[in-house]
Design a protein around this motif. Sequence first.
Motif, PDB file in Angstrom:
ATOM      1  N   THR A   1      66.153  11.545  13.660  1.00 16.04           N
ATOM      2  CA  THR A   1      67.486  11.799  13.147  1.00 16.04           C
ATOM      3  C   THR A   1      67.495  10.839  12.362  1.00 16.04           C
ATOM      4  O   THR A   1      66.534   9.644  12.338  1.00 16.04           O
TER       5      THR A   1
ATOM      6  N   SER B   1      67.700  13.521  -0.525  1.00 14.66           N
ATOM      7  CA  SER B   1      67.805  13.694   0.788  1.00 14.66           C
ATOM      8  C   SER B   1      66.821  14.600   1.513  1.00 14.66           C
ATOM      9  O   SER B   1      66.345  14.352   2.423  1.00 14.66           O
TER      10      SER B   1
ATOM     11  N   ASP C   1      64.188  13.947   4.203  1.00 15.81           N
ATOM     12  CA  ASP C   1      64.197  14.604   5.405  1.00 15.81           C
ATOM     13  C   ASP C   1      62.880  15.144   5.681  1.00 15.81           C
ATOM     14  O   ASP C   1      62.244  15.133   6.851  1.00 15.81           O
TER      15      ASP C   1
ATOM     16  N   VAL D   1      62.394  14.404   9.648  1.00 17.14           N
ATOM     17  CA  VAL D   1      63.800  14.496  10.349  1.00 17.14           C
ATOM     18  C   VAL D   1      63.792  16.106  10.904  1.00 17.14           C
ATOM     19  O   VAL D   1      63.582  17.163   9.980  1.00 17.14           O
TER      20      VAL D   1
ATOM     21  N   VAL E   1      69.766  17.084  11.723  1.00 15.86           N
ATOM     22  CA  VAL E   1      70.682  16.404  10.511  1.00 15.86           C
ATOM     23  C   VAL E   1      72.271  16.648  10.970  1.00 15.86           C
ATOM     24  O   VAL E   1      72.563  17.849  10.900  1.00 15.86           O
TER      25      VAL E   1
END
Length: 441
Positions: free
Chosen positions: A4, A187, A191, A196, A199
Amino acid sequence: MTTTRFAPSPTGYIHVGNLRTALMNFLIAKKAGGTFILRIDDTDQERSKQEYVDGIQEDLEWLGITWDKIEFQSKRLDRYEAAADRLREMGRFYECFETPTELDLKRKKQLNMGKPPVYDRAMFSKTAEEKDALRAERGQGHWRFLLDQQRIEWTDGILGDLSIDAASVSDPVLIRGDGQMLYTLASVVDDTEMGVTHVVRGSDHVTNTATQIQIIEALGGTVPTFAHHSLLTGPQGEALSKRLGTLSLRDLREAGVEPMALLSLMARLGSSDPVELRSNIDELADGFDLGHFGTAPTKFDADDLYPLTGRVLHDLPLDAVAEDIAAAGVPADQSAQFWEVVRENITTRKDLATWWDLFANGADPVIDDEDKEFVAEAMALLPEGPFDGETWGVWTKAVKEATGRKGRGLFMPLRKALTGQSHGPDMSAVLPLLQVIKAKG
Ligand code: GLU
């Protein structure tokens, strides 16, 4: 592996609203034994400031929100350029030359005609020659991502099943006319490249999410699990956005709020789980469940932080407060006794200095009219110091015999005369610390 991130823009200090986002992401990673990234979204060179980059880290450190990695978007611009090139090659990225005023006018016209103000793609069909001419006249254009006009659907970790019609959304601008790379693309690249998996962010990002899902898919990335928490409001449900400036983490720290008080509240507020004071972050992570958060706006009242802060303090051992006690001016040989006397009567550490001031310099007596004679008589019976743990008992017994008063009518006027307050620690413990008794005249 669960990964995260918390991605603040360093254009100001972080506040309770940001903390909610940071904490949810942090606890998800913590609970899963995953990775938590602090990502500084600093592509806006004009508004980003080093002062805030440092401030954000200080604030998180104060709370014990630790990150496994820190990333700066300003250091990854080449990655975003590479992604932009790929979108261009795919024909999903087109240059536009409208001025803000022209765009505004278009929007107004659409609204007047009762249509949603969605960008009309006027530039998409321009030929290369037409664009060259526009560029020569107006300078570099801004770049928009060509949305695929389908429904975009995802299961949100908080909001449940969502579906947004891409046709109702303007093709998002990903690069500004001055070349600034915008967060929407940056972003997505981060990510995807940083792996990631979850989110969590505020519900003001729901439309961004829809467009970002399409960009991720276009770039061949894996769409993470998205979750959007409700926005915070004030205690009466009023918008908090304007007041958030006064609810920065550093203001709360300055006001004496304890980290675990703030964390315990923010990790449960807006969920079906009760707010309970926890003594460490692992305990908070254990009981954390994103699925327990509701969709309604979440009421936040800074006043709720103080009873929790008081409870954090009551349980602390002397060495955890020794520095503050010394700073309040308490001599080392009295600090243990002082702490025992006041620990249950403080709300923040600041109260330590207030109590010590009262003990060292005496309090202005509070004496009700009907107690004047009684207090004067009692004061005449007060033995000479130094006082010890027995003094209060011996003294009040003598006063009781002399005046016939008992119970509350006996004790309360004496407490108020000696401390200026109607509540506080046990008077037999207070008396030995009192160095000045103003009520004695
Ligand atoms: N920098 C963005 C913001 O502060 C991050 C949003 C996100 O978490 O993707 O709103």
